[in-house]
Design an enzyme around this catalytic site. Structure first.
Site, PDB file in Angstrom:
ATOM      1  N   TRP A 153       0.836  -1.218   0.000  1.00  0.00           N
ATOM      2  CA  TRP A 153       0.000   0.000   0.000  1.00  0.00           C
ATOM      3  C   TRP A 153       0.856   1.247   0.000  1.00  0.00           C
ATOM      4  O   TRP A 153       0.559   2.215  -0.714  1.00  0.00           O
ATOM      5  CB  TRP A 153      -1.006  -0.033   1.148  1.00  0.00           C
ATOM      6  CG  TRP A 153      -2.025  -1.096   0.867  1.00  0.00           C
ATOM      7  CD1 TRP A 153      -2.172  -2.283   1.512  1.00  0.00           C
ATOM      8  CD2 TRP A 153      -2.985  -1.104  -0.204  1.00  0.00           C
ATOM      9  NE1 TRP A 153      -3.169  -3.022   0.922  1.00  0.00           N
ATOM     10  CE2 TRP A 153      -3.678  -2.326  -0.123  1.00  0.00           C
ATOM     11  CE3 TRP A 153      -3.315  -0.212  -1.221  1.00  0.00           C
ATOM     12  CZ2 TRP A 153      -4.697  -2.666  -1.020  1.00  0.00           C
ATOM     13  CZ3 TRP A 153      -4.323  -0.545  -2.111  1.00  0.00           C
ATOM     14  CH2 TRP A 153      -4.994  -1.751  -2.013  1.00  0.00           C
ATOM     15  N   ASP A 175      -1.517   6.868   6.150  1.00  0.00           N
ATOM     16  CA  ASP A 175      -2.616   6.050   5.640  1.00  0.00           C
ATOM     17  C   ASP A 175      -2.966   5.074   6.764  1.00  0.00           C
ATOM     18  O   ASP A 175      -2.211   4.152   7.045  1.00  0.00           O
ATOM     19  CB  ASP A 175      -2.146   5.299   4.383  1.00  0.00           C
ATOM     20  CG  ASP A 175      -3.203   4.317   3.868  1.00  0.00           C
ATOM     21  OD1 ASP A 175      -4.293   4.232   4.479  1.00  0.00           O
ATOM     22  OD2 ASP A 175      -2.924   3.646   2.852  1.00  0.00           O
ATOM     23  N   LYS A 230     -12.788  -1.212   6.749  1.00  0.00           N
ATOM     24  CA  LYS A 230     -12.158  -2.197   7.639  1.00  0.00           C
ATOM     25  C   LYS A 230     -12.791  -2.058   9.032  1.00  0.00           C
ATOM     26  O   LYS A 230     -13.486  -2.932   9.489  1.00  0.00           O
ATOM     27  CB  LYS A 230     -10.654  -1.997   7.781  1.00  0.00           C
ATOM     28  CG  LYS A 230      -9.918  -1.572   6.535  1.00  0.00           C
ATOM     29  CD  LYS A 230      -9.710  -2.629   5.536  1.00  0.00           C
ATOM     30  CE  LYS A 230      -8.730  -2.179   4.474  1.00  0.00           C
ATOM     31  NZ  LYS A 230      -8.778  -3.015   3.301  1.00  0.00           N
TER      32      LYS A 230
HETATM   33  N1  PMP Z   1      -4.404   1.644   2.022  1.00  0.00           N
HETATM   34  C1  PMP Z   1      -4.495   0.507   2.732  1.00  0.00           C
HETATM   35  C2  PMP Z   1      -3.583   0.294   3.903  1.00  0.00           C
HETATM   36  C3  PMP Z   1      -5.434  -0.454   2.367  1.00  0.00           C
HETATM   37  O1  PMP Z   1      -5.538  -1.602   3.060  1.00  0.00           O
HETATM   38  C4  PMP Z   1      -6.277  -0.216   1.256  1.00  0.00           C
HETATM   39  C5  PMP Z   1      -7.350  -1.206   0.837  1.00  0.00           C
HETATM   40  N2  PMP Z   1      -7.223  -2.478   1.202  1.00  0.00           N
HETATM   41  C6  PMP Z   1      -6.129   0.969   0.555  1.00  0.00           C
HETATM   42  C7  PMP Z   1      -5.192   1.879   0.969  1.00  0.00           C
HETATM   43  C8  PMP Z   1      -6.982   1.269  -0.650  1.00  0.00           C
HETATM   44  O2  PMP Z   1      -8.244   1.571  -0.199  1.00  0.00           O
HETATM   45  P1  PMP Z   1      -9.498   1.768  -1.163  1.00  0.00           P
HETATM   46  O3  PMP Z   1      -9.800   0.437  -1.744  1.00  0.00           O
HETATM   47  O4  PMP Z   1     -10.535   2.268  -0.207  1.00  0.00           O
HETATM   48  O5  PMP Z   1      -9.123   2.769  -2.175  1.00  0.00           O
END
Ligand code: PMP
Length: 359
Positions: free
Chosen positions: A102, A170, A194
């Protein structure tokens, strides 16, 4: 109806009482004669929900004065671009920590929008550890971290000291799972799906001075200023997601708030790490024990075949979502706030029995 134990990485488990409350008032919202999702986002009914959700985030997270709480669309992924778009104007640069899949995605977008200095690159150790400290550049606009890597299972247990450089995090996969010193952050963002509610809304907590530095030549939706000035009602917000977030936050408050949630999350994670560490090497967690995630417990079995069998048999036993991310394989148990300790015990017992049978 028998509900399964939910270990999906997100979207994932919501408290049963919240689902039932939403079901009860879905068709006729509190005597309105309409569902809330059929109602104008400018109505008094929605406004009350929207305002209360933001108030509860402030209260539960301990957001100090001088910060704004925003509800946006586009997922955490949009924040990968919005953060640099807003904060790197005037040729500024940012510091980054590459701690997993991520962080790497956030980095790729930031790079398209400005200069990025990498303070830590965990790729050589396959993203299984985190640095014990960072040296942020004094003139960086901000330093970006990913507080919990959902795929790799590493989590910052103590946040790095960055002096006067604003920390941007994040927190998509550990937001509201523990106490955090919000005053040390310039900006925190988290997708809802989450710990907070169904997908749709992304929460941004931003300090006023960063808002003031925001680039002023951005398209309206991409500017934090637009959303802070209009109380996140510039356009139609993700109303269902915000409504569910409000219900989840009320549940969280009623369950003892973040201190209680943190204790519970540590206990759940310990059950699984113990099952791994006491398996005589049958299960292996590749992550440095210092930074093992309390949200996403990743582990391997001795072979791909055994991993496949583990997933199949766990599903037959009523546990869903234990397959590791397709990019890394293996197994992963995601144990967010709403995953009950009883379900985690069931998994720990299942792991011990599976190891006895196949070890
Ligand atoms: N950052 C993290 C740490 C994530 O776990 C995720 C999704 N699993 C995201 C960003 C991306 O999120 P989204 O699908 O809401 O764009």
């Amino acid at each position: 109806m028998s509900r399964k134990v939910n270990f999906y990485p997100g979207p994932t488990a919501l408290p049963l009482s919240v689902l039932e409350e939403a079901q009860r008032e879905f068709v006729d919202y509190q005597g309105l004669g309409l569902s809330l999702v059929e109602t104008s986002h400018r109505s008094a009914e929605y406004d009350a929900v929207h305002t209360r959700a933001a108030e509860l985030i402030r209260e539960l997270l301990g957001v100090p004065k001088g910060y704004h709480v925003l509800f946006l669309g586009g997922g955490a992924t949009l924040q990968f671009a919005m953060v640099p778009m807003n904060l790197l104007s005037g040729g500024r640069f940012c510091d980054f920590t590459l701690t997993g899949a991520w962080a790497s995605k956030a980095y790729e977008d930031a790079q398209k929008l400005g200069r990025v200095e990498v303070l830590f690159d965990g790729s050589a150790s396959k993203y299984t550890t985190l640095p014990s400290s960072l040296s942020a550049h004094a003139d960086a606009a901000y330093c970006h971290i990913t507080s919990n890597e959902t795929i790799g299972g590493v989590q910052w247990q103590d946040f790095p000291e960055t002096g006067s450089v604003p920390l941007v995090a994040d927190m998509s996969s550990d937001f509201l799972s523990r106490r955090v010193p919000v005053e040390r952050f310039g900006l925190i963002y988290a997708g809802a799906q989450k710990n907070m509610g169904p997908a749709g809304a992304t929460v941004v907590v931003i300090r006023e001075d960063l808002l003031e530095q925001s680039a002023d030549n951005l398209p309206a939706y991409l500017s934090y200023t637009t959303h802070s000035k209009s109380n996140s009602l510039y356009n139609t917000p993700p109303v269902f997601s915000v409504y569910m977030i409000k219900l989840v936050l009320e549940w969280l408050k009623g369950s003892g708030g973040l201190d209680a949630m943190e204790r519970r999350n540590v206990e759940k994670a310990s059950l699984l790490y113990r099952a791994i560490d006491e398996s005589g090497g049958f299960y292996r967690c590749p992550v440095d024990p210092r930074v093992r995630s309390h949200m996403n417990v990743v582990f391997r079995l001795p072979s791909d075949d055994l991993e496949k069998r583990f997933i199949t048999e766990s599903e037959e036993a009523g546990m869903l979502g234990l397959k590791g991310h397709r990019s890394v394989g293996g197994c992963r148990a995601s144990i967010y706030n709403a995953t009950e300790i009883g379900g985690v015990r069931t998994l720990a017992d299942f792991m011990a029995a599976f190891a006895r049978k196949n070890g």
